[in-house]
Design an enzyme around this catalytic site. Structure first.
Site, PDB file in Angstrom:
ATOM      1  CG  ASP A 166      -9.975  -0.303   5.152  1.00 56.48           C
ATOM      2  OD1 ASP A 166      -9.783  -0.792   4.031  1.00 56.48           O
ATOM      3  OD2 ASP A 166      -9.438  -0.714   6.178  1.00 56.48           O
ATOM      4  CE  LYS A 223      -3.785  -2.530   2.078  1.00 55.41           C
ATOM      5  NZ  LYS A 223      -4.548  -2.966   3.238  1.00 55.41           N
ATOM      6  CD  GLN A 263      -3.548  -4.453   6.377  1.00 53.47           C
ATOM      7  OE1 GLN A 263      -3.644  -3.434   5.692  1.00 53.47           O
ATOM      8  NE2 GLN A 263      -3.945  -5.623   5.942  1.00 53.47           N
TER       9      GLN A 263
HETATM   10  N1  GUN Z   1      -6.825  -6.869   6.149  1.00 56.80           N
HETATM   11  C1  GUN Z   1      -7.083  -7.621   5.058  1.00 56.80           C
HETATM   12  N2  GUN Z   1      -7.754  -6.901   4.125  1.00 56.80           N
HETATM   13  C2  GUN Z   1      -7.890  -5.662   4.635  1.00 56.80           C
HETATM   14  C3  GUN Z   1      -8.491  -4.462   4.140  1.00 56.80           C
HETATM   15  O1  GUN Z   1      -9.042  -4.397   3.035  1.00 56.80           O
HETATM   16  N3  GUN Z   1      -8.444  -3.403   4.981  1.00 56.80           N
HETATM   17  C4  GUN Z   1      -7.858  -3.469   6.211  1.00 56.80           C
HETATM   18  N4  GUN Z   1      -7.874  -2.370   6.958  1.00 56.80           N
HETATM   19  N5  GUN Z   1      -7.300  -4.546   6.687  1.00 56.80           N
HETATM   20  C5  GUN Z   1      -7.314  -5.647   5.904  1.00 56.80           C
END
Ligand code: GUN
Length: 300
Positions: free
Chosen positions: A124, A57, A101
């Protein structure tokens, strides 16, 4: 009669295209409005998979020309310290998108952390305000993985109206928003889950089958309607099939769909890796641009 193999939906190609669009928009915003979209990613702890996702990311946001900050916090970070960081990011004018995350270490209250994020920066799409806006059909920041699936489906099938869609999995992150997006695209939607009676028969009704259960190769070839579009959200680590490699402790990533069997039946299928996963990051960048434009009062 020989069976035709499913066409592969190439997530890498679609994600590259979307990232290029986002990068062009970032460049335009900088030149025309002096606005540089900014993303903050927060990682608590050392989960190996999360570390890989977070690095990706950070790299892709920089690659698109964004301002990008990654906060890596120790595993024993307290709730108050995490909430203080989120409050600071909410107030930081250079940050337009905040992503914490998941999963968080067990001692942290995930719901309270997500609730603390400014909904306008919730790239998100997990804050109840965004979840509610999605259900209500209002402009929302939409969770990245289901949005990535929708882009793949639209670009592969075109109009989705009237199609029967089955989503296997009812998570807040994927299953529920996926169902809402398919419904908004005029599909007839079923959400199936671990308690669904005769899950194979339910799956066989699907023109569009989205698998988001987190169980390796659970969905078999004979669960799939011939010609269906199969979107595999699963990312599961399993031992290699080759016993020699497995004995060395080597693992590989597979989806929730038994790819080999499904490829003999489906019309289209996303591979794992190389399918949905790459779209998630691309949509995160797109959401950050959308958030930046809305926060700046520009048309998004
Ligand atoms: N963990 C796995 N996929 C995601 C996601 O799309 N967003 C977040 N914040 N954590 C994750």
């Amino acid at each position: 009669m020989p069976q035709t193999q499913a066409q592969i939906i190439d997530g890498k190609l679609h994600a590259e295209r979307l990232r290029a669009e986002v990068a062009a928009e970032v460049a335009r915003l900088k030149t025309k409005h002096g606005l540089q979209p900014g993303l903050a990613v927060v990682l608590v702890g050392e989960d190996p998979a999360s570390q890989i996702y977070v690095r990706s990311k950070g790299e892709h946001s920089l690659g698109a020309g964004m301002h990008s900050v990654t906060h890596r916090l120790a595993d024993d970070t307290g709730q108050d310290a995490l909430l203080k960081l989120i409050a600071d990011l909410n107030a930081d004018p250079r940050i337009h998108g905040i992503l914490v995350q998941l999963p968080l270490p067990k001692h942290l209250d995930e719901k309270a952390v997500i609730a603390a994020i400014d909904p306008d920066k919730d790239v998100d799409g997990l804050h109840v305000v965004n979840a509610g806006r999605l259900v209500a059909g209002l402009p929302a920041l939409v969770p990245c993985t289901p949005m990535g699936c929708m882009i793949l489906l639209r670009e592969t099938l075109g109009d989705l109206s009237g199609k029967r869609a089955v989503v296997v999995g009812r998570s807040v992150l994927v299953g529920k928003p996926m169902a809402q997006l398919l419904l908004a695209a005029d599909c007839t939607v079923t959400v199936a889950h671990s308690r669904t009676t005769d899950l194979p028969a339910v799956c066989r009704e699907a023109d569009i089958l989205v698998a988001a259960v987190g169980r390796p190769r659970m969905i078999r070839g004979d669960w799939i309607k011939p010609g269906a579009a199969v979107i595999d959200v699963g990312i599961n680590r399993v031992p290699f099939d080759d016993p020699e490699k497995a004995a060395q402790g080597k693992t590989k990533v597979v989806g929730d769909v038994h790819f080999k069997e499904a490829s003999d039946v489906a019309g289209w299928i996303t591979p794992v890796p190389g399918g949905v996963g790459l779209m998630t990051v691309a949509v995160l960048l797109q959401n950050t641009v959308t958030a930046a434009k809305r926060l700046a009062g520009l048309e998004a």
